[in-house]
Structure formats: structure tokens, C-alpha cells
Motif scaffolding. Structure first.
Motif, PDB file in Angstrom:
ATOM      1  N   PHE A  67       7.707   8.701   5.160  1.00 31.53           N
ATOM      2  CA  PHE A  67       8.129   8.812   3.777  1.00 31.53           C
ATOM      3  C   PHE A  67       7.194   8.024   2.859  1.00 31.53           C
ATOM      4  CE2 PHE A  67      11.368   6.653   0.890  1.00 31.53           C
ATOM      5  CZ  PHE A  67      11.127   7.541  -0.139  1.00 31.53           C
ATOM      6  N   ASP A  68       6.800   6.856   3.296  1.00 34.57           N
ATOM      7  CA  ASP A  68       5.953   5.996   2.473  1.00 34.57           C
ATOM      8  C   ASP A  68       4.644   6.693   2.127  1.00 34.57           C
ATOM      9  OD1 ASP A  68       7.108   5.050   5.013  1.00 34.57           O
ATOM     10  OD2 ASP A  68       7.283   3.167   3.910  1.00 34.57           O
ATOM     11  N   TYR A  71       4.145   9.726   1.358  1.00 31.79           N
ATOM     12  CA  TYR A  71       4.231  10.737   0.319  1.00 31.79           C
ATOM     13  C   TYR A  71       3.943  10.207  -1.078  1.00 31.79           C
ATOM     14  CZ  TYR A  71       5.897  14.220   3.553  1.00 31.79           C
ATOM     15  OH  TYR A  71       5.983  15.107   4.578  1.00 31.79           O
ATOM     16  N   LYS A  72       4.157   8.941  -1.282  1.00 33.34           N
ATOM     17  CA  LYS A  72       3.942   8.447  -2.630  1.00 33.34           C
ATOM     18  C   LYS A  72       2.471   8.500  -3.009  1.00 33.34           C
ATOM     19  CE  LYS A  72       3.743   3.622  -1.279  1.00 33.34           C
ATOM     20  NZ  LYS A  72       4.571   2.440  -1.118  1.00 33.34           N
ATOM     21  N   ASN A  77       3.761  18.204  -4.493  1.00 36.28           N
ATOM     22  CA  ASN A  77       5.172  18.279  -4.162  1.00 36.28           C
ATOM     23  C   ASN A  77       5.449  19.076  -2.913  1.00 36.28           C
ATOM     24  OD1 ASN A  77       6.687  16.673  -5.851  1.00 36.28           O
ATOM     25  ND2 ASN A  77       6.218  18.026  -7.556  1.00 36.28           N
ATOM     26  N   LEU A  80       6.615  18.125  -0.127  1.00 31.36           N
ATOM     27  CA  LEU A  80       7.931  17.763   0.378  1.00 31.36           C
ATOM     28  C   LEU A  80       9.047  18.371  -0.458  1.00 31.36           C
ATOM     29  CD1 LEU A  80       9.658  16.229   2.299  1.00 31.36           C
ATOM     30  CD2 LEU A  80       9.288  14.172   0.947  1.00 31.36           C
ATOM     31  N   MET A  81       8.908  18.269  -1.762  1.00 31.14           N
ATOM     32  CA  MET A  81       9.927  18.830  -2.647  1.00 31.14           C
ATOM     33  C   MET A  81      10.049  20.330  -2.441  1.00 31.14           C
ATOM     34  SD  MET A  81      11.633  16.866  -4.380  1.00 31.14           S
ATOM     35  CE  MET A  81      11.495  15.553  -3.217  1.00 31.14           C
ATOM     36  N   PHE A 110      15.521   9.737   4.620  1.00 29.67           N
ATOM     37  CA  PHE A 110      14.150   9.285   4.434  1.00 29.67           C
ATOM     38  C   PHE A 110      13.879   8.121   5.372  1.00 29.67           C
ATOM     39  CE2 PHE A 110      14.999  11.512   0.532  1.00 29.67           C
ATOM     40  CZ  PHE A 110      13.810  12.161   0.270  1.00 29.67           C
ATOM     41  N   MET A 128       9.351  11.074  -5.644  1.00 23.07           N
ATOM     42  CA  MET A 128       9.156  10.375  -4.372  1.00 23.07           C
ATOM     43  C   MET A 128       8.941   8.883  -4.597  1.00 23.07           C
ATOM     44  SD  MET A 128       9.529  11.990  -1.707  1.00 23.07           S
ATOM     45  CE  MET A 128      10.709  13.082  -2.416  1.00 23.07           C
ATOM     46  N   THR A 129       8.193   8.602  -5.628  1.00 20.09           N
ATOM     47  CA  THR A 129       7.892   7.205  -5.894  1.00 20.09           C
ATOM     48  C   THR A 129       9.135   6.454  -6.329  1.00 20.09           C
ATOM     49  OG1 THR A 129       5.747   8.022  -6.628  1.00 20.09           O
ATOM     50  CG2 THR A 129       6.234   5.705  -7.036  1.00 20.09           C
ATOM     51  N   ASN A 170      11.183   5.898  -3.332  1.00 14.82           N
ATOM     52  CA  ASN A 170      10.577   4.829  -2.553  1.00 14.82           C
ATOM     53  C   ASN A 170      11.016   3.466  -3.065  1.00 14.82           C
ATOM     54  OD1 ASN A 170       8.687   3.922  -0.551  1.00 14.82           O
ATOM     55  ND2 ASN A 170       7.579   5.815  -0.980  1.00 14.82           N
ATOM     56  N   PHE A 217       7.868   3.398  -9.111  1.00 13.92           N
ATOM     57  CA  PHE A 217       8.416   2.609  -8.007  1.00 13.92           C
ATOM     58  C   PHE A 217       9.370   1.549  -8.552  1.00 13.92           C
ATOM     59  CE2 PHE A 217       8.490  -0.914  -5.079  1.00 13.92           C
ATOM     60  CZ  PHE A 217       8.569  -0.306  -3.835  1.00 13.92           C
TER      61      PHE A 217
END
Lengths: 336, 336
Positions: A69-70, A72-73, A78, A80-81, A102, B81-82, B85, B295
Motif C-alpha cells: 500500500f505504501d 502507491y503513494k 489511479n 488501484l482506484m 490496506f 491514496m496519500t 496513507n 498525507f
DNA sequence: GTGAAAGCGCTAACAT
DNA sequence: ATGTTAGCGCTTTCAC
């Protein structure tokens, strides 16, 4: 907190009958249903899902486990989206709740325990790595499970894939057809199924065109922008005239490095990515890429998992088509 | 399925004691704990969360409700995503489980019911619109709730915001300081809190520099790329020499249109975006923007919500700082 | 340090 | 069409 008991009291009915009315069972008179629902509303009744699941011993839930998950930032798109969107889109047609999970670093609970303790019916994995112990635990169980971009086998298991090898070969062949001769590759890492497949495609394209493969022209950059820049520099120093990247994010890193070295794409070095990130259309030049249909991947994953959970027959491997997008980053064909 | 009862039988203990041992209670002898855990492992015991939550009447869960989920697939960045996170990052420090809830079109369950039926402790809203009935239902209850980018008030409510007006004024002032005189604005839409604020900033920058504000130079493009292109064309026809966009996505659309009209950025038209999408660094020229710390937004939302849930005192409004990123898209200052 | 008993809110035989 | 009864798996008084 209002319970069935409260409603029963007000309606002068048994708890059972109230439960049946609220669940719209057939053997309840219309008048009772109406009365019960009215009172339920008046008393602000909200069903207790936990009690329900306890007695039913099932939850009608599908968990989507999102690994890494980390990462993806940093990933500027997108993917994942879009995958999630596909999953939800299918899920809406059935009566299952999607529970995204997540996976963050500190989370050390076993996926299998997580799912079993919640009576979850099945799992969709996104971004699972083959060196993830908790992932392997599930794979080795017979828990219903569909993976995206990872090949798994076994009971109640299926994989949603794209033909990485085929499309990679196509990409590299396109470069070769345009006259590039010394093509390097920037790959992800050895624990990714896609990396192995894409490298295979790269190799077979070279082989088909009788180009000698030089192992030293294959670099791993962990799918990361910065690392790809470093590896691109190494390839530049090896005087390659083309770079095939196993992801667009790495292609962006490579492009950055190429431009920094005052080289031109595609005149000095051709560049090909993989994934179809929108951002490839905004670079100068636009980057050639293999565009994945992420929505479809998610949709198919949910569809197959539902079949597994329902104990219907299902396809163990589903291949989702890609679109090959050729831009000026690999120059022109002679007849173009 | 193994239960406490099974373990109790094997250990020749009561269910009570097994429960206590597994929960690491103080009044259980070490030897018992060891024995119980060993047997639990042997029998592949997995706790039944639903039974547990039923009796405890709490779930230690925080739901993240992601509204307008469908929109995100068009949005070329990982803002969501951020933010997530950041939320998870804080959640790891406390004993709460995060339950993401993606709101898709067909999902018509009331958020409040969803949360109550699951004994969820609190909610973080991302992307909520002020015209969403289900959102308003929660806002008007006293359910613990923190919103990101939406201003709410009331009991157990807090908002995580950025100072849109301040940063917008800053952005437009930077353009004015570089000599641009006829600056248009491409805004989102009237139902977005941020749109109103950003327009306010635009207006006050003009006012401060004694530039007459022309209403016709303010266009709405619904935060969309294509629509922004259309609006940019209108502004070009109005002979603006600068465009301030309420989002980077719209700035990208504007840039596209400007280039299509054979105009140059920043020579003919200056361009300023908002959000800080990574993609702004890959355009030519790079687009000046206000980079948000997504974030931190997520982290702060979780932090404040935790306080609310714990019934501690908390800040009702938290402003998260932004970074102003000036690039060549608005040219050079005279002394630069 | 341990156990017996009660109950969380719900559903599902089974009976009427 | 409705009610009685039992029980899902767990935690927690209260007693010893």
C-alpha cells in the motif's frame, strides 16, 4: 439502542416474527410487516450486524487485500482506484460487501486469521509479492482467493493476468522494427510475476530478431522512478539506443535521466514503458506504452471470486487484453 | 471451527479462563496462559470477532467514507491514496481498525445506519458534497465525524482544511507581481467549499493590486480536464494574459488548449494550478501550483477523530500547510 | 487463580 | 401466520 425485543414489545409480537418481518420473509402477513417497519423506524432501530453474523456464521463479505500500500503513494496514477472500481462495479450486481484491507507495514496480522475471524467469504489480492509469508499462507490453504497480476494455483484459486510476455515481446519488436539495435531493459524485481514475464518477452523479441542478448543490459529498479533514473544512467553509459521499461513510472525516471544527459528521445534513445499511465501522454515526447485495462481486471477478479465462493465452476486463469500505444518515443517506421 | 469451548475441553479449564488467558488478563497464571496458547495454536483457533463485538458492544473501528469514488478514476493522481496513507499511519499508533467505505452510485445505505449497525466509533469523510443527503444526516447527528476539505460544525465534529483563500490570493499575487494584468480564473463548481474559497482568494488578490475584476473572466469547469480546455478557449478569446485554475487537472486542460492555439506559456499566457499533482512537473513548461500535503490531511483527520471518540478536547478546525511551487509557467520576477 | 451462570442481539428449527 | 425455544461464541460479573 433499540433491539428487536423493543420492537416486539411495542408491536405485541414475538421477537421471531419481528425478525422475519424485517427480513421480508414470505410467511409474514403484509399488515404485520407494515406495522413492524413503522415501529422500527419510529424507534430508530438499526440492525446489529455482529449479532446477525454470529448466528448466521457467514458475513457475505469479500476482502480486497491491497499489498504494498505504501508504494502507491509514489505511484502517479489511479491503477488501484480503477481496479477497485471494477471490483465494486461487479459487486453491486451481487449481494456481497467489499471490505478493502490496506496492508501497511506495521500490520502483522495474518490475512487468513483476519478473514476467518470475520467470516469473510473470499479474497482478492492486489499487488501481492511472492515473498510475502502471509500471502503464501493463504495460497497454501484452500481459502477462496483470486489474485490480480500474480499467478497462483490450487483449490479455490484463480488469477487475473495480462499476457505480459506477449505484450513485452510486441513492444520490443516494435522498437527493433524501427531500427534500434542495442535495447536495454529496466525491470521491476525478481519477486514480481510480471517482471519475470516481461523479461521473458523482451528476451524472446531479441531472439526472434536474432539479436544477441546481453545480460548486463537488464537492470532492476524496483518499479521506482528514482532507481530507474540511476539504472538508465548505467544503460546510457553502455551506449544503448533503446530502453524497454517494465513500468511507465520507471520509463518516466529513465526519460528524466536521458534528458539530463542531453540526449534526445527517440533520436538518440528510444523509450517504451508499460501500464498505460495517463502521465505518459503529457511527457515530451509522449511515451509508448502497453495500456492495461485495470477496471476489467477488478471486475473479472470479483466475477471469478464470486463463482468460487458459490462453488460454481470457474476459469483458473483469466487474461485481460491490453492496448498497445505507440508514440514518437520510438520514432517512425520507415513506411510511416 | 475451533471455539473457546474446544480449547477449554482440551486444557481441562473453563471457557472463562481460556478467554482470559487469550486476552492476556492479569489474573491468569503464567502456566495456564502458556498451555492455553499452545493448544489454541494446535487447534488452529481463530477468534470470532462478531461474537466478541456483540458482547463488548463496541468494535474499535473508524470508517473512512470515500464519496464520489467514481470520480477518482478520472483523477490522475493519488490524492486519495496519500490521504489514506496518512490515516493509516496515525491509526497504527492506536488500537483502531480502519474500515474504508467506497461510496458507489448504487449504494444507497445510509452512512449513519451503516456505522451504527457495525458499532463503528467514528467517521472520516473524504470528498463529501454538501448536497449529499446521507452526508447531511450524519452532520446533523452527534456521531463523531471529521471531514477533509469540507467545513462542518456541531457536536463531535471537526474539519481538516487548507487555507484555500490565502493560498489562492498568494498564487494570483505572484502572477500579478510578474506583470500579468488580465488574469482569468477557471474554477470547479459552486457546491465545492474549496471553489468558493479559491475564488475569494483570486478576487482579493485583484482587489489588493487594484485590478478591476471582470466577472466574465471567471469560468467553472467542474474540475474536469476537457471542460477546462473549453473554458480556456473562451478566456483566450477574451485576450487574458494569465489563467489561475482551481485545480491542476483543469490547468492541464488549459495548457493543452493554450498550446493548441499556438500560444506560449508563460510568454503569452501565464498559468497557475492548484493541488500539486506530480504531473505538473512533467508538463512543458512545468505548471506553478499550490501543493497540498495530503498525507498530513489524513493523519490529522485520524488524530482529531481519535480525540473526539476518546471524548478528549479537540480542535474543531485544523489547517494544513501547503507548499507554493513557482515554475516557469508564470515567468520570471524582474529581479530574478 | 479459577469456574458457573448469565446474557449480548439475532435467527432458525419446531410447534401450533 | 405466529410463538417457543435453543443457541451462535464470546465476555463478565459474582462466587469460591
Amino acid at each position: 439502542m433499540t433491539t428487536l425485543k423493543d420492537i416486539a414489545k411495542t408491536c405485541e409480537l414475538s421477537v421471531t416474527q419481528v425478525s422475519r418481518a424485517l427480513n421480508d420473509c414470505d410467511d409474514v402477513s403484509i399488515s404485520t410487516k407494515i406495522k413492524v417497519r413503522k415501529v422500527a423506524e419510529e424507534l430508530n432501530y438499526v440492525k446489529n450486524i455482529n449479532a446477525r453474523r454470529l448466528v448466521l456464521k457467514k458475513s457475505n463479505q469479500i476482502s480486497v487485500i491491497i499489498c504494498g500500500f505504501d508504494r502507491y503513494k509514489k505511484d502517479n496514477d489511479n491503477i488501484l482506484m480503477t481496479v477497485l472500481n471494477g471490483i465494486y462495479n461487479f459487486a453491486e450486481s451481487i449481494n456481497y460487501e467489499i471490505v478493502p484491507f490496506f496492508v501497511s507495514k506495521k500490520n502483522d496480522e495474518s490475512y487468513l486469521q483476519y478473514c476467518k475471524s470475520r467470516l469473510i467469504n473470499g479474497i482478492i489480492f492486489i499487488g501481492a509479492r511472492s515473498d510475502d509469508e502471509k500471502f503464501l499462507e493463504i495460497i497454501n490453504s484452500d481459502f477462496p482467493c483470486v489474485t490480480i497480476d500474480t499467478l497462483i494455483k490450487g483449490k479455490n484459486k484463480a488469477s487475473i493476468l495480462i499476457d505480459d510476455e506477449y505484450y513485452s515481446e510486441l513492444a520490443v519488436s516494435e522498437m527493433i522494427n524501427r531500427g534500434y539495435k542495442k535495447i536495454g531493459m529496466i525491470n521491476g524485481h525478481e519477486f514480481a510475476h510480471v517482471s519475470l514475464e516481461r523479461q521473458r518477452g523482451y528476451e524472446s523479441a531479441l531472439k526472434k530478431h536474432r539479436i544477441h542478448m546481453d545480460e548486463s543490459l537488464i537492470k532492476c529498479a524496483n518499479f521506482e522512478f528514482n532507481e530507474a533514473s540511476l539504472k538508465a544512467k548505467e544503460l546510457i553509459d553502455e551506449n544503448v539506443d533503446g530502453i524497454f521499461c517494465a513500468s511507465d513510472m520507471m520509463a518516466l525516471g529513465a526519460l528524466d535521466e536521458i534528458l539530463k544527459n542531453n540526449l534526445k528521445v527517440p533520436d538518440d534513445i528510444a523509450l517504451f514503458g508499460f501500464d498505460g499511465l495517463l502521465i505518459t501522454e503529457f511527457t515530451n515526447p509522449k511515451i509508448s506504452t502497453i495500456a492495461q485495462d485495470n477496471f476489467k481486471k477488478g471486475y473479472e477478479a470479483a466475477r471469478i471470486l464470486h463463482k468460487i465462493v458459490k462453488r460454481e465452476s470457474y476459469e483458473k486463469k483469466v487474461f485481460v487484453d491490453c492496448e498497445i500505444k505507440i508514440t514518437n518515443s520510438i520514432g517512425l517506421l520507415h513506411n510511416e
